[in-house]
Scaffold this motif. Sequence first.
Motif, PDB file in Angstrom:
ATOM      1  N   ALA A 157       0.822  -1.211   0.000  1.00 25.87           N
ATOM      2  CA  ALA A 157       0.000   0.000   0.000  1.00 25.87           C
ATOM      3  C   ALA A 157       0.854   1.258   0.000  1.00 25.87           C
ATOM      4  O   ALA A 157       0.365   2.341  -0.364  1.00 25.87           O
ATOM      5  CB  ALA A 157      -0.935  -0.001   1.200  1.00 25.87           C
ATOM      6  N   GLU A 158       2.107   1.125   0.379  1.00 24.47           N
ATOM      7  CA  GLU A 158       3.002   2.290   0.346  1.00 24.47           C
ATOM      8  C   GLU A 158       3.099   2.887  -1.051  1.00 24.47           C
ATOM      9  O   GLU A 158       3.311   4.096  -1.207  1.00 24.47           O
ATOM     10  CB  GLU A 158       4.393   1.901   0.827  1.00 24.47           C
ATOM     11  CG  GLU A 158       4.502   1.690   2.310  1.00 24.47           C
ATOM     12  CD  GLU A 158       5.923   1.399   2.725  1.00 24.47           C
ATOM     13  OE1 GLU A 158       6.857   1.891   2.055  1.00 24.47           O
ATOM     14  OE2 GLU A 158       6.113   0.676   3.714  1.00 24.47           O
ATOM     15  N   ARG A 159       2.947   2.059  -2.078  1.00 28.19           N
ATOM     16  CA  ARG A 159       3.047   2.565  -3.452  1.00 28.19           C
ATOM     17  C   ARG A 159       2.009   3.637  -3.738  1.00 28.19           C
ATOM     18  O   ARG A 159       2.263   4.583  -4.470  1.00 28.19           O
ATOM     19  CB  ARG A 159       2.868   1.413  -4.452  1.00 28.19           C
ATOM     20  CG  ARG A 159       3.974   0.394  -4.457  1.00 28.19           C
ATOM     21  CD  ARG A 159       3.904  -0.440  -5.734  1.00 28.19           C
ATOM     22  NE  ARG A 159       2.542  -0.849  -6.013  1.00 28.19           N
ATOM     23  CZ  ARG A 159       1.982  -1.963  -5.550  1.00 28.19           C
ATOM     24  NH1 ARG A 159       2.677  -2.758  -4.751  1.00 28.19           N
ATOM     25  NH2 ARG A 159       0.737  -2.277  -5.863  1.00 28.19           N
ATOM     26  N   ALA A 160       0.818   3.475  -3.160  1.00 26.36           N
ATOM     27  CA  ALA A 160      -0.247   4.439  -3.402  1.00 26.36           C
ATOM     28  C   ALA A 160       0.029   5.777  -2.731  1.00 26.36           C
ATOM     29  O   ALA A 160      -0.558   6.792  -3.102  1.00 26.36           O
ATOM     30  CB  ALA A 160      -1.576   3.877  -2.915  1.00 26.36           C
ATOM     31  N   LEU A 161       0.911   5.765  -1.746  1.00 24.72           N
ATOM     32  CA  LEU A 161       1.272   6.990  -1.045  1.00 24.72           C
ATOM     33  C   LEU A 161       2.522   7.647  -1.628  1.00 24.72           C
ATOM     34  O   LEU A 161       2.756   8.837  -1.429  1.00 24.72           O
ATOM     35  CB  LEU A 161       1.520   6.695   0.436  1.00 24.72           C
ATOM     36  CG  LEU A 161       0.308   6.245   1.253  1.00 24.72           C
ATOM     37  CD1 LEU A 161       0.764   5.582   2.550  1.00 24.72           C
ATOM     38  CD2 LEU A 161      -0.592   7.433   1.562  1.00 24.72           C
ATOM     39  N   ALA A 162       3.312   6.865  -2.348  1.00 26.10           N
ATOM     40  CA  ALA A 162       4.641   7.315  -2.762  1.00 26.10           C
ATOM     41  C   ALA A 162       4.607   8.534  -3.672  1.00 26.10           C
ATOM     42  O   ALA A 162       5.525   9.366  -3.647  1.00 26.10           O
ATOM     43  CB  ALA A 162       5.394   6.174  -3.443  1.00 26.10           C
TER      44      ALA A 162
ATOM     45  N   GLU B 233       6.450   5.360   4.224  1.00 30.87           N
ATOM     46  CA  GLU B 233       6.478   4.195   5.109  1.00 30.87           C
ATOM     47  C   GLU B 233       5.819   4.447   6.466  1.00 30.87           C
ATOM     48  O   GLU B 233       4.989   3.653   6.914  1.00 30.87           O
ATOM     49  CB  GLU B 233       7.923   3.708   5.276  1.00 30.87           C
ATOM     50  CG  GLU B 233       8.044   2.338   5.923  1.00 30.87           C
ATOM     51  CD  GLU B 233       8.054   2.423   7.444  1.00 30.87           C
ATOM     52  OE1 GLU B 233       7.704   1.417   8.105  1.00 30.87           O
ATOM     53  OE2 GLU B 233       8.428   3.484   7.974  1.00 30.87           O
ATOM     54  N   PRO B 234       6.147   5.535   7.181  1.00 31.46           N
ATOM     55  CA  PRO B 234       5.500   5.727   8.487  1.00 31.46           C
ATOM     56  C   PRO B 234       4.003   5.982   8.387  1.00 31.46           C
ATOM     57  O   PRO B 234       3.247   5.586   9.288  1.00 31.46           O
ATOM     58  CB  PRO B 234       6.246   6.932   9.076  1.00 31.46           C
ATOM     59  CG  PRO B 234       6.875   7.617   7.919  1.00 31.46           C
ATOM     60  CD  PRO B 234       7.185   6.553   6.925  1.00 31.46           C
ATOM     61  N   ILE B 235       3.552   6.604   7.317  1.00 30.53           N
ATOM     62  CA  ILE B 235       2.116   6.817   7.131  1.00 30.53           C
ATOM     63  C   ILE B 235       1.422   5.483   6.897  1.00 30.53           C
ATOM     64  O   ILE B 235       0.372   5.193   7.486  1.00 30.53           O
ATOM     65  CB  ILE B 235       1.851   7.777   5.955  1.00 30.53           C
ATOM     66  CG1 ILE B 235       2.498   9.136   6.217  1.00 30.53           C
ATOM     67  CG2 ILE B 235       0.347   7.936   5.725  1.00 30.53           C
ATOM     68  CD1 ILE B 235       2.380  10.108   5.064  1.00 30.53           C
TER      69      ILE B 235
END
Length: 227
Positions: free
Chosen positions: A25-30, A37-39
Amino acid sequence: MPFEPDAVETVTFDSYSTLVDVDAAERALADRVADPEPISRLWRLRSLEYTLVANYLDAYQPFYEMNRDALQYALGVHGVDVGPDERDEILAVYHELEVFDDVRDGIERLREGGYDCYVVSNGDPDMLSSMVAHADVDDLLADTISADEVETFKPAAELYRHAAARTGTPIDGIVHVTAGWYDVMGAKHAGMQGAWVDRKGRPWEPVAGDPDLTVTSFHDLADALGC
């Protein structure tokens, strides 16, 4: 107690972190934040905490909504301001999470060994339908069982007992397979055997007992069941 393979009639699996990788799911935030990562970690932690609180407050809402609230909180903590549409675009990654490499072949071995396989998850039905389709395991599963059916989240015993009834299996004839330590303990408390999938080499949580079986992949589980 030691794992009892001869007692197992049915295998149930958790979904998120067990079949599919929520860290993806980090990819959607990147594309939106410098350090996703912390989010992502806080998002996941809060979504689980919200389900636990909901169980005790009789404040059930479908997991997708819990997940939306948790994402909003995590973004706010880190000072990321996104609108509802952009937030929902991030949230939609849960429909397309990457499946772990051992999942399909491992479940195929279990099926060939004579075991019916189910998913038992906090995810609501729409989430599970898309997850199973994206993971390409829909042809291997007998069914998916959602917390939405009883409006109670893991690790409440009610959900595991409901799952046993849905599978038509005595609860002590089920091994529940999950990457979540609290899910292992919830299944064991309800009367199932609990198998912990430790793909990342993490220490076991030193509370409330041990898993009946620890595996690093679904292939280890198939080996343990003689498949």
